[in-house]
Design an enzyme around this catalytic site. Structure first.
Site, PDB file in Angstrom:
ATOM      1  CG  ASN A 267      -5.835  45.288  39.023  1.00 19.79           C
ATOM      2  OD1 ASN A 267      -6.831  45.408  39.716  1.00 19.79           O
ATOM      3  ND2 ASN A 267      -5.370  46.275  38.278  1.00 19.79           N
ATOM      4  CE1 TYR A 268      -4.048  39.978  36.100  1.00 16.87           C
ATOM      5  CE2 TYR A 268      -3.293  42.225  35.769  1.00 16.87           C
ATOM      6  CZ  TYR A 268      -4.103  41.168  35.408  1.00 16.87           C
ATOM      7  OH  TYR A 268      -4.988  41.310  34.364  1.00 16.87           O
ATOM      8  CG  LEU A 269       2.206  42.110  41.788  1.00 19.16           C
ATOM      9  CD1 LEU A 269       3.186  43.259  41.957  1.00 19.16           C
ATOM     10  CD2 LEU A 269       2.942  40.841  41.373  1.00 19.16           C
TER      11      LEU A 269
END
EC number: 5.6.2.1
Length: 593
Positions: free
Chosen positions: A550-552
């Site tokens: 979700n964030y990388l």
């Protein structure tokens, strides 16, 4: 309760999306319908959307006659509704959550609501309930499924594939796209994460009457199960969900959406990371501005600046506004209270340390000692003056005012964009520091996991230590000890062979080379086992997958794999590779976030 629920919906969706006339409205008022949907600045997302609707959980199958529930040592025949809820608890007897008082209290309260009047009169204490036969029944069933003959397993696989083909795909603008979660969640007991105050509550069965269907006007409307009807059928092409309903535990919306590997979802992922990359160009200016605002004479501006510092430095969420007692006492940056913050006054040149301790998203505890700038520390002292522990730390700030400020700084900027930016930058920098070209493949993968771990710590992505951790570590340690003994034995054999060669004056024989190769192979295997043990120990309480998915920015990982010759399969499993297919062609080995 209804008023609180409606007010919660209004706050959760501050902007009501443009209404598209629905073809059928069978249940619910305008107020209840207004909250459905995710809003977006872009209007039309599709022209054609056709699907079969959700696949519902199967009806309850009563327990066989030989499986009984006991109360106070005596068998009790429960009504079907009460029996079904009893099986939810019985299945979980081996889990730690059933020993927690909150879980037990919530379960018993909801269970009694499903009982008949006679059952409620009889069953008054959970401690007198015996679910052991129910538990044993489901454990035996699970074991039987595990040991099914290959032919039966293949038959079940074919049935699942048939269901996937029927419900698991939709037609989107002429293209067949895979759906992510086409099944509604079965009823059961809510577990939550962390010490959630609602753990143990009954998750009710999702019925067709709860579900809003979204499809194009000219498509065939999905048929509800026999004897049922949909809550509503609408044609809203400004959103990407196919079906939606409200779950009963936290009154939150659940959606059936496209699979992450679908083209539209891939485009949304790409856009998300591109917005975060745009932040890279202005983040220095934003930081300079909020640092200057620490000195502002305006209290609101100083609070805004310190809150933004927390969001940037600690990857905190903004924290949504909610009714008192509406849900778990979880907080974010804007809803921090004085009781969540402790200031450790510096002495003798020590740093300014702030201790934060609160329940974050999903009731996961956030506990951190962080060194902050002197002006931040002084501002926090001022914000906390003459306040009670339950008072807001940022009393001049609201979530909406912070979100508006973020939008003013950069179009599309949110706290999540900051998290995505800082997570991706952290991964890229950690990989640069930790990876050496000459390292073995095993060491490179360990370096990647350590870089991923740094991001997970930044984002507070925790997990409970697995119950099997100690057992699996002991098994791994035994393998290491066995391998060490094999290496030692191989070393002795090689030394003996080398001595024999010198005594005979021969050149290296085939036998000597074989022993040498065997030793090298065993040493490699030992190194891999030791690295695996290190990796397992370091990540026992850290959830690496959340940040990775979700964030990388996946292009960072793919570029790193290409640069250092690491098979991408070592980093992403098959499902993840399908999800990030869009990134493979975009990420050369020189890609920079």
């Amino acid at each position: 309760m209804l008023l609180l629920w409606l007010r919660a919906l209004c706050r959760r969706f501050q902007h009501v999306p443009r209404r598209v006339p629905s073809r059928q409205v069978s249940r619910g008022s305008k107020a209840s319908r207004a909250g459905w949907g995710e809003t977006s600045k872009s209007s039309v997302k599709w022209k054609q959307l056709e699907h079969k609707g959700p696949c519902f959980a199967p009806a309850y199958e009563p327990l066989p006659d030989g499986v009984r529930f006991f109360y106070d040592g005596k068998p009790v025949r429960l009504s079907l509704a009460a029996e079904e809820v009893a099986t939810f608890y019985g299945k979980m007897l081996h889990l730690e959550c059933t020993t927690k008082e909150v879980f037990r209290r919530n379960f018993f309260s909801d269970w009694q609501k499903e009982m008949t009047a006679e059952e409620r009169k009889l069953i008054t204490h959970l401690d007198k309930c015996d679910f052991s036969e129910i538990h044993r029944h489901f454990m035996e069933r699970a074991e039987a499924r595990r040991t099914l003959p290959r032919e039966q397993k293949q038959k079940l696989k074919e049935e699942a594939e048939k269901l996937q083909q029927e419900f698991g795909y939709c037609i989107l603008d002429g293209h067949r796209e895979k759906i992510g979660n086409f099944k509604t969640e079965p009823p059961g007991l809510f577990r939550g994460r962390g010490d959630h105050p609602k753990m143990g509550m009954l998750k009710r069965r999702v019925m067709p009457e709860d579900v809003v269907i979204n499809c194009s006007r000219d498509s065939k409307i999905p048929e509800p199960p026999a004897g049922h009807q949909w809550k509503e059928v609408r044609s809203d092409n400004t959103v990407m969900w196919l079906a939606a309903w409200v779950e009963n535990i936290q009154n939150s919306f659940k959606y059936i959406i496209l699979n992450p590997s679908s083209k539209p979802k891939g485009e949304m992922d790409w856009q998300k990371y591109e917005v975060a990359r745009r932040l890279k160009g202005v983040v220095d200016k934003i930081r300079a501005q909020y640092q200057a605002d620490w000195k502002s004479p305006e209290m609101k501006k100083r609070q805004l600046a310190v809150a933004l510092y927390f969001i940037d430095k600690l990857a905190l969420r903004t924290g949504n506004e909610k009714e008192e007692g509406e849900t778990a006492d979880t907080v974010g940056c804007c809803s921090l209270r004085v009781e969540h913050v402790r200031l450790h006054t510096p002495a003798d040149g020590q740093e300014h340390v702030v201790e934060l301790d609160f329940l974050g998203k999903d009731s996961i505890r956030y506990k951190n000692h962080v060194t902050v700038e002197k002006l931040v520390f002084q501002n926090l002292q001022h914000f906390m003056e003459d306040k009670d522990p339950r008072d807001d730390l940022f009393d001049a700030l609201t979530t909406s005012s912070l979100n508006k400020h973020l939008q003013d700084l950069m179009e599309g900027l949110t706290a999540k964009v900051f998290r995505t930016y800082n997570a991706s930058i952290t991964l890229q920098e950690q990989l640069r520091v930790l990876t050496r070209a000459e390292d073995s493949l095993t060491c490179k993968v360990l370096a990647y996991n350590r870089a991923n771990r740094a991001v997970a710590v930044l984002c507070n992505h925790q997990r409970a230590i697995p119950k099997t951790f100690e057992e699996s570590m002991q098994t791994l340690q035994k393998k290491i000890e066995t391998k060490k003994a094999q290496v030692a034995e191989a070393q002795v054999e090689l030394q003996k062979a080398e001595t024999d060669l010198r005594m005979r004056g021969d050149s290296k024989s085939k036998s000597f080379l074989q022993k040498q190769q065997r030793l090298l192979k065993l040493e490699e295997q030992l190194a891999r086992l030791c690295t695996k043990a290190t990796d397992k120990e370091e990540n026992k309480q850290v959830a690496l997958g959340t940040a990775k998915l979700n964030y990388l920015d996946p292009r960072i990982s793919i570029a790193w794999c290409k640069r250092f010759g690491v098979p991408v399969e070592k980093i992403y499993n098959k499902t993840q590779r399908e999800r990030f297919a869009w990134a493979f062609n975009q990420a050369g080995e020189d890609f920079e976030f």
